[in-house]
Design a protein around this motif. Structure first.
Motif, PDB file in Angstrom:
ATOM      1  N   VAL A  64      47.280  39.220  30.407  1.00 59.41           N
ATOM      2  CA  VAL A  64      47.965  40.514  30.348  1.00 59.41           C
ATOM      3  C   VAL A  64      49.158  40.536  31.302  1.00 59.41           C
ATOM      4  CG1 VAL A  64      47.727  42.997  30.788  1.00 59.41           C
ATOM      5  CG2 VAL A  64      45.902  41.758  29.599  1.00 59.41           C
ATOM      6  N   PHE A  65      48.971  39.932  32.487  1.00 59.58           N
ATOM      7  CA  PHE A  65      50.036  39.925  33.501  1.00 59.58           C
ATOM      8  C   PHE A  65      50.701  38.550  33.594  1.00 59.58           C
ATOM      9  CE2 PHE A  65      47.115  43.309  34.921  1.00 59.58           C
ATOM     10  CZ  PHE A  65      48.010  44.367  34.913  1.00 59.58           C
ATOM     11  N   ARG A  66      50.854  37.864  32.482  1.00 64.23           N
ATOM     12  CA  ARG A  66      51.440  36.522  32.518  1.00 64.23           C
ATOM     13  C   ARG A  66      52.899  36.534  32.960  1.00 64.23           C
ATOM     14  NH1 ARG A  66      51.049  37.250  26.901  1.00 64.23           N
ATOM     15  NH2 ARG A  66      53.085  37.463  25.925  1.00 64.23           N
ATOM     16  N   GLY A 112      36.951  36.507  43.388  1.00 62.45           N
ATOM     17  CA  GLY A 112      36.261  35.409  44.058  1.00 62.45           C
ATOM     18  C   GLY A 112      35.866  35.721  45.485  1.00 62.45           C
ATOM     19  N   SER A 113      36.750  36.374  46.220  1.00 62.58           N
ATOM     20  CA  SER A 113      36.495  36.599  47.643  1.00 62.58           C
ATOM     21  C   SER A 113      35.770  37.897  47.942  1.00 62.58           C
ATOM     22  CB  SER A 113      37.825  36.586  48.414  1.00 62.58           C
ATOM     23  OG  SER A 113      38.603  37.718  48.073  1.00 62.58           O
ATOM     24  N   TYR A 147      42.034  38.479  29.265  1.00 63.12           N
ATOM     25  CA  TYR A 147      42.040  38.042  30.655  1.00 63.12           C
ATOM     26  C   TYR A 147      43.240  38.649  31.380  1.00 63.12           C
ATOM     27  CZ  TYR A 147      38.322  34.718  29.777  1.00 63.12           C
ATOM     28  OH  TYR A 147      37.119  34.160  29.463  1.00 63.12           O
ATOM     29  N   CYS A 148      43.018  39.036  32.622  1.00 61.71           N
ATOM     30  CA  CYS A 148      44.083  39.674  33.401  1.00 61.71           C
ATOM     31  C   CYS A 148      45.268  38.732  33.589  1.00 61.71           C
ATOM     32  CB  CYS A 148      43.558  40.184  34.740  1.00 61.71           C
ATOM     33  SG  CYS A 148      42.904  38.908  35.829  1.00 61.71           S
ATOM     34  N   GLY A 199      47.956  38.761  38.412  1.00 64.66           N
ATOM     35  CA  GLY A 199      46.751  38.104  37.910  1.00 64.66           C
ATOM     36  C   GLY A 199      46.083  37.259  38.977  1.00 64.66           C
ATOM     37  N   GLU A 200      46.892  36.574  39.797  1.00 71.46           N
ATOM     38  CA  GLU A 200      46.331  35.746  40.874  1.00 71.46           C
ATOM     39  C   GLU A 200      45.611  36.599  41.912  1.00 71.46           C
ATOM     40  OE1 GLU A 200      49.611  33.523  42.442  1.00 71.46           O
ATOM     41  OE2 GLU A 200      49.958  32.474  40.538  1.00 71.46           O
ATOM     42  N   ILE A 201      46.203  37.720  42.289  1.00 77.42           N
ATOM     43  CA  ILE A 201      45.570  38.594  43.285  1.00 77.42           C
ATOM     44  C   ILE A 201      44.269  39.162  42.736  1.00 77.42           C
ATOM     45  CG2 ILE A 201      45.811  40.770  44.555  1.00 77.42           C
ATOM     46  CD1 ILE A 201      48.814  40.143  44.791  1.00 77.42           C
ATOM     47  N   LEU A 202      44.272  39.571  41.469  1.00 74.78           N
ATOM     48  CA  LEU A 202      43.039  40.094  40.861  1.00 74.78           C
ATOM     49  C   LEU A 202      41.942  39.027  40.855  1.00 74.78           C
ATOM     50  CD1 LEU A 202      44.585  42.064  37.861  1.00 74.78           C
ATOM     51  CD2 LEU A 202      43.282  43.062  39.751  1.00 74.78           C
TER      52      LEU A 202
END
Length: 166
Positions: free
Chosen positions: A61-63, A77-78, A57-58, A69-72
């Motif tokens: 990977v970007f924790r 979703g949008s 999960y992105c 990760g939030e932007i991806l």
């Protein structure tokens, strides 16, 4: 059929070479939020190898850089583009890299949603140039101040020198 297969293999090789040659990091994520690909530039920026990041999960990977990760996930979703967002990417080894992160929906040839593609542009050189420019501006201001100060000191001294000669 064999000829068509060879054409597709050549096209895949060609696109793989393009992705490998680009100096900007490219990350693709599927509809579930799992990383599909990282190009070599993205590997260098993140510290992850493509093979170990694939299918994770992105957000995992970007924790260390949760904004990415939030932007991806938000773009998944949008289905709306996210323009270049300046942020600090935390590499796997803990070092920080200034990057500009852009995200766009990834669509197939038939218009079907495949996921999202994220672009990481390293801003290290840009930031260094900005620092040098700011330093040059400060030095120019000091030079202008020194010239003005010298002029202000010279004028009264010239008057005094002239007066003492008379």
């Amino acid at each position: 059929l064999r000829q068509r297969f060879e054409e597709l293999a050549d096209l895949k090789s060609y696109t793989d070479n393009i992705l490998a040659s680009v100096k900007t990091g490219i990350v693709t994520v599927d509809l579930e939020g799992r990383v599909v690909t990282l190009n070599p530039a993205a590997e260098m920026l993140t510290g992850f190898f493509a093979g170990e990041a694939a299918r994770r999960y992105c957000t995992e990977v970007f924790r260390d850089s949760p904004v990415i990760g939030e932007i991806l996930m938000e773009t998944l979703g949008s289905r709306a583009d996210a323009p270049g967002v300046p942020l600090a990417l935390t590499r796997r080894n803990g070092s920080l890299v200034p990057v500009e992160f852009s995200v766009a929906p990834l669509k197939g040839g038939d218009g079907k949603d495949l996921g999202v593609v994220g672009v990481l542009r390293d801003l290290t050189v840009v930031r260094e140039l900005q620092r040098q420019l700011e330093r040059s501006d400060r030095l120019a201001a000091v030079g202008t101040l020194a010239a003005g100060l010298a002029h202000e000191i010279k004028n009264p001294l010239t008057s005094l020198l002239t007066f003492t000669r008379h």
